[in-house]
Design an enzyme around this catalytic site. Structure first.
Site, PDB file in Angstrom:
ATOM      1  N   ARG A 200     -43.914 -38.813 -12.072  1.00 53.61           N
ATOM      2  CA  ARG A 200     -44.531 -39.798 -12.951  1.00 53.61           C
ATOM      3  C   ARG A 200     -46.004 -39.429 -13.193  1.00 53.61           C
ATOM      4  O   ARG A 200     -46.733 -39.110 -12.247  1.00 53.61           O
ATOM      5  CB  ARG A 200     -44.452 -41.196 -12.331  1.00 53.61           C
ATOM      6  CG  ARG A 200     -43.043 -41.682 -12.032  1.00 53.61           C
ATOM      7  CD  ARG A 200     -42.216 -41.883 -13.284  1.00 53.61           C
ATOM      8  NE  ARG A 200     -40.977 -42.608 -12.986  1.00 53.61           N
ATOM      9  CZ  ARG A 200     -40.003 -42.807 -13.859  1.00 53.61           C
ATOM     10  NH1 ARG A 200     -40.093 -42.336 -15.086  1.00 53.61           N
ATOM     11  NH2 ARG A 200     -38.921 -43.475 -13.506  1.00 53.61           N
TER      12      ARG A 200
ATOM     13  N   ASN B 208       3.583 -57.052 -18.569  1.00 58.32           N
ATOM     14  CA  ASN B 208       3.698 -56.283 -19.813  1.00 58.32           C
ATOM     15  C   ASN B 208       4.073 -54.822 -19.574  1.00 58.32           C
ATOM     16  O   ASN B 208       3.853 -53.972 -20.434  1.00 58.32           O
ATOM     17  CB  ASN B 208       2.397 -56.364 -20.622  1.00 58.32           C
ATOM     18  CG  ASN B 208       2.236 -57.707 -21.299  1.00 58.32           C
ATOM     19  OD1 ASN B 208       3.205 -58.460 -21.433  1.00 58.32           O
ATOM     20  ND2 ASN B 208       1.035 -58.027 -21.732  1.00 58.32           N
TER      21      ASN B 208
ATOM     22  N   GLY C 231       7.139 -66.636 -28.216  1.00 62.22           N
ATOM     23  CA  GLY C 231       8.522 -66.395 -28.619  1.00 62.22           C
ATOM     24  C   GLY C 231       9.413 -66.024 -27.461  1.00 62.22           C
ATOM     25  O   GLY C 231       9.027 -66.117 -26.291  1.00 62.22           O
TER      26      GLY C 231
ATOM     27  N   THR D  51      -5.716 -61.973 -20.427  1.00 66.35           N
ATOM     28  CA  THR D  51      -5.243 -62.713 -19.264  1.00 66.35           C
ATOM     29  C   THR D  51      -6.426 -62.885 -18.309  1.00 66.35           C
ATOM     30  O   THR D  51      -7.065 -61.884 -17.959  1.00 66.35           O
ATOM     31  CB  THR D  51      -4.101 -61.939 -18.580  1.00 66.35           C
ATOM     32  OG1 THR D  51      -3.020 -61.809 -19.513  1.00 66.35           O
ATOM     33  CG2 THR D  51      -3.617 -62.636 -17.334  1.00 66.35           C
TER      34      THR D  51
ATOM     35  N   ASP E 238      -4.316 -56.254 -22.982  1.00 65.38           N
ATOM     36  CA  ASP E 238      -3.489 -57.230 -22.241  1.00 65.38           C
ATOM     37  C   ASP E 238      -2.658 -56.550 -21.153  1.00 65.38           C
ATOM     38  O   ASP E 238      -1.479 -56.843 -20.983  1.00 65.38           O
ATOM     39  CB  ASP E 238      -2.591 -58.012 -23.192  1.00 65.38           C
ATOM     40  CG  ASP E 238      -2.080 -59.316 -22.551  1.00 65.38           C
ATOM     41  OD1 ASP E 238      -2.702 -59.776 -21.565  1.00 65.38           O
ATOM     42  OD2 ASP E 238      -1.076 -59.858 -23.027  1.00 65.38           O
TER      43      ASP E 238
ATOM     44  N   LYS F 111      -1.133 -55.959 -17.611  1.00 67.61           N
ATOM     45  CA  LYS F 111      -0.744 -56.727 -16.430  1.00 67.61           C
ATOM     46  C   LYS F 111       0.707 -56.364 -16.117  1.00 67.61           C
ATOM     47  O   LYS F 111       1.409 -55.821 -16.995  1.00 67.61           O
ATOM     48  CB  LYS F 111      -0.872 -58.238 -16.685  1.00 67.61           C
ATOM     49  CG  LYS F 111      -0.114 -58.749 -17.892  1.00 67.61           C
ATOM     50  CD  LYS F 111      -0.412 -60.211 -18.139  1.00 67.61           C
ATOM     51  CE  LYS F 111       0.237 -60.700 -19.429  1.00 67.61           C
ATOM     52  NZ  LYS F 111      -0.070 -62.101 -19.705  1.00 67.61           N
TER      53      LYS F 111
ATOM     54  N   ASP G 115       4.355 -55.448 -25.664  1.00 67.58           N
ATOM     55  CA  ASP G 115       3.579 -56.587 -26.161  1.00 67.58           C
ATOM     56  C   ASP G 115       2.186 -56.163 -26.640  1.00 67.58           C
ATOM     57  O   ASP G 115       1.237 -56.090 -25.866  1.00 67.58           O
ATOM     58  CB  ASP G 115       3.452 -57.675 -25.090  1.00 67.58           C
ATOM     59  CG  ASP G 115       3.062 -59.014 -25.703  1.00 67.58           C
ATOM     60  OD1 ASP G 115       2.530 -59.018 -26.835  1.00 67.58           O
ATOM     61  OD2 ASP G 115       3.294 -60.052 -25.076  1.00 67.58           O
TER      62      ASP G 115
ATOM     63  N   GLY H 241       4.622 -67.348 -24.552  1.00 67.07           N
ATOM     64  CA  GLY H 241       3.955 -68.350 -25.357  1.00 67.07           C
ATOM     65  C   GLY H 241       4.209 -68.187 -26.842  1.00 67.07           C
ATOM     66  O   GLY H 241       4.082 -69.127 -27.615  1.00 67.07           O
TER      67      GLY H 241
ATOM     68  N   LEU I  17      16.075 -62.245 -22.144  1.00 68.37           N
ATOM     69  CA  LEU I  17      15.382 -61.314 -21.252  1.00 68.37           C
ATOM     70  C   LEU I  17      14.015 -61.836 -20.833  1.00 68.37           C
ATOM     71  O   LEU I  17      13.528 -61.520 -19.754  1.00 68.37           O
ATOM     72  CB  LEU I  17      15.220 -59.948 -21.934  1.00 68.37           C
ATOM     73  CG  LEU I  17      16.515 -59.236 -22.335  1.00 68.37           C
ATOM     74  CD1 LEU I  17      16.194 -57.987 -23.141  1.00 68.37           C
ATOM     75  CD2 LEU I  17      17.334 -58.874 -21.106  1.00 68.37           C
TER      76      LEU I  17
END
Length: 698
Positions: free
Chosen positions: A322, A519, A403, A551, A514, A516, A532, A401, A397
């Site tokens: 410095r 999925n 479908g 999520t 998404d 997790k 998804d 939320g 299967l």
């Protein structure tokens, strides 16, 4: 000479029975010994079996003990157990209106009113993580509301969009008629509603006349998003004035911003000292810095620097001492990046992820397209349960939320497919039209062995339908719940498949958002496929998106804080996934979403004693709070993830072409085609008709 006479016949006859008796006795003793030996062998086998059972029991008890230790360590004096036992709720994206007038909502407040609001924010689990500027903006935008005794502010089960702070009075919180608590001055309630559209979990009524401070979600999100965008643009402008950085592109400068940390200094605190080795670059965001240099043994002021000015840039590119001392004059806030992080971030030649991914491009793509063009909805018939409580009903299967997914068979080919069916009216109600169209378009274009295929799309007056590849191994979520937690070899393999899916998507500018276990599907070979794409988004390098979606347990801190996010958020979720596969629950979990977000923003990872060092290293690097410092998002991109020692057992070339034997195969049960899925009753109700026309091009 002597003669020996032979025994007489009478003597021989008398000796024979005695010998026979002796032989019989010996035979009986031998048979007894054989029976005894057999019995001993059986006992040994029983002992061996009991020993094995005890060893299994000991291992099980040891595992439970480890998990209890881990939970106790992770709970941090929290009364609840943090193990995730149920599927997580997802949060859909919600458009941020461009025309929210923040200035018009500002309300002048007295010093005592502002003080009450700030104290309420500071003692709230989630809100206490906001920075000073965000708190100040919230204080400005809270509006006053007065209610009479007996009035309900919130009703259980209704959708909410407002957060409240009690200024005066008393309120009662009840759930299903049961009294939970009383709220008084300084208490906060309804705060989840400013993050996303959620149903109220309790009823709040005024016990006395009350005065509240409140803010709506759109106002809050506009505040946070606009603040983040302006701050980012401002810092980008500051960086462009640095001579060392002037040749860098906006995309590269954006990466530097993602790697920078906010640091604060008190009055008279030395930020850098003359003569010491420098390794950090600073931009002043707030306050004033005095620059002095030693001349003839005395400190001489050279100049003062203010907001937007910077110092220490040469320390980023070479070893240097410095040349001056920089000291805070009053409180100072800086944005900083050190040399080590900078070297991980710049240069960016490899950031475009040229990974020779063509080795697993699907050569069957043209055939799939021609095949899908000839498909019609009437060509598919539902597969029925052959036994059990739902015998004779169509196989479902999965239920989500947005479908249901049903198992169908192609009449012409006799092949199984997964049929995703979503109510058009529901899509319109949740404002997800563009996301559904985008999901269909993206899945039609994608040709990766690590992502589920879309074969065709259809619509009628009630539903949109997507004919998807059927993954007969079932959801990874179900397998994880059955096992409790996975052996490391299984977790490594599953995560490696996700890495390949991300490499494919990110190269094409697609952000997933998404990740997790719910999925992730297992195909019949035990390989993992991503499903998804409802929250996926196309994004150019260097750009940010500001949606609040995903999520909760898997959200990156920059999403929660509305700071803008990009591909780095996918790498954060990969770290969370690796943790959950190895432990059985995510690192940041709670039954209350506010606590989840607070833990994510705190960022404290607590590992169980049985987790290996390599896994800890990978997860720690993927879950770094600053997105620019995350593994996978530095200068070598996703190659750094592949090269991490936790993936040492993975032959990436063999994995891409499906030549690695999957350690997940033992998880897949044999039986009817639907045996690896949870069973659901069929939904015989019909959705409402929709004639809005949003799906004209679907």
């Amino acid at each position: 000479m002597s003669w020996t006479l032979p025994p007489s016949p009478s003597l021989r006859c008398s000796a024979q029975p005695a010998m026979d008796a002796q032989v019989q006795e010996l035979r009986l003793q031998l048979e007894k010994q054989c029976l005894l030996n057999k019995e001993l062998e059986n006992r040994n086998a029983d002992l061996e079996r009991h020993l094995q059972e005890k060893e299994k029991l000991l291992k099980k008890l040891q595992r439970q003990l480890d998990e209890l230790d881990c939970q106790q360590e992770r709970s941090n004096n929290d009364s609840e157990a943090d193990v995730r036992k149920s599927r997580t709720a997802v949060i859909a994206t919600e458009p941020i209106p461009e025309d929210v007038d923040i200035t018009g909502t500002r309300v002048q407040k007295t010093v005592s009113e502002s003080s009450l609001i700030i104290k309420a924010i500071q003692k709230n689990d989630f809100l206490s993580r906001l920075d000073d500027e965000q708190v100040a903006m919230m204080v400005d935008c809270l509006v006053e509301q007065e209610l009479s005794q007996g009035n309900a502010i919130i009703m259980e089960g209704t959708e909410g969009n407002t957060m409240y702070i009690v200024a005066e009075g008393e309120l009662l919180v009840t759930q299903a008629g049961r009294i939970l608590r009383t709220l008084t001055s300084g208490d906060v309630f309804g705060e989840l509603a400013i993050l996303y559209n959620c149903k109220r979990t309790a009823t709040v009524k005024a016990v006395t006349n009350v005065k509240l401070w409140c803010i709506e979600r759109q106002t809050y999100r506009a505040i946070m998003t606009n603040k983040s965008k302006k701050k980012r643009e401002q810092i980008m402008g500051f960086l462009k004035t640095a001579r060392t950085l002037k040749e860098l592109s906006d995309m590269q400068l954006s990466k530097i911003i993602d790697s920078m940390e906010e640091v604060k200094f008190q009055d008279n605190e030395v930020i850098v000292r003359e003569g010491t080795e420098g390794n950090t670059f600073y931009i002043i965001l707030k306050g004033e810095v005095q620059v002095t240099k030693k001349v003839n043994g005395q400190q001489k002021e050279i100049r003062k620097m203010g907001k937007g000015e910077h110092f220490g840039e040469l320390a980023l590119i070479r070893e240097i001492c410095r040349t001056a001392t920089c000291t805070a004059v009053g409180p100072v806030t800086c944005f900083s990046i050190d040399k080590e992080v900078f070297e991980e971030t710049i240069p960016f030649e490899n950031l475009e992820l040229h990974d020779d991914l063509n080795v697993f491009e699907d050569v069957m793509a043209p055939q799939n397209k021609s095949q899908s063009s000839s498909m019609q909805l009437k060509d598919f018939v539902p597969v029925l349960y052959q036994e059990g409580r739902y015998q004779g009903e169509p196989v479902t299967l999965g239920v989500g939320g947005f479908g249901r997914v049903e198992l169908v068979m192609s009449v012409q080919q006799g092949k199984y497919y997964a049929l995703k069916r979503v109510s058009k009216k529901h899509i319109v109600a949740k404002r997800q039209e563009e996301h559904v169209k985008f999901e269909k378009r993206i899945l039609q274009e994608i040709q990766s062995d690590f992502i589920v295929r879309l074969h065709a799309g259809f619509k009628d007056i009630r539903y949109i339908y997507m004919i998807m590849e059927f993954c007969s191994g079932g959801e990874l979520w179900t397998k994880l719940k059955e096992a409790g937690r996975f052996e490391e070899s299984i977790a490594v393999f599953c995560a490696a498949c996700v890495v390949e899916a991300f490499a494919y998507l990110h190269k094409r500018g697609i952000l997933y958002r998404d990740l997790k276990p719910e999925n992730l599907m297992l195909d019949r070979h035990g390989y993992i496929k991503l499903v998804d794409f409802g929250f996926a988004k196309e994004l150019a390098r260097g750009e940010k998106t500001y949606s609040f979606c995903g999520t909760p347990e898997y959200m990156a801190p920059e999403i929660i804080q509305n700071q803008g996010h990009d591909f780095a958020s996918d790498f954060w979720s990969l770290g969370v996934l690796a943790f959950e596969l190895l432990v059985g629950s995510p690192p940041f979990s709670s039954s209350e979403p506010q606590k989840i977000y607070a833990k994510i923003l705190d960022g404290a990872l607590k590992f169980p004693p049985y987790m290996g060092e390599a896994a800890r290293s990978l997860i720690s690097k993927l879950c770094r709070p600053r997105p620019g410092q995350r593994l996978g998002n530095t200068k070598h991109g996703i190659k750094d993830v592949r090269n991490h020692r936790w993936f040492g057992s993975i032959n990436w070339q063999k994995l891409r072409v499906g030549q690695m034997e999957a350690p997940t195969l033992p998880l897949i049960r044999k039986g009817p085609c639907y045996i690896n899925f949870d069973r659901h009753p069929y939904d015989w109700t019909q959705a409402e008709e929709d004639f809005s026309g949003w799906d004209e091009d679907f």
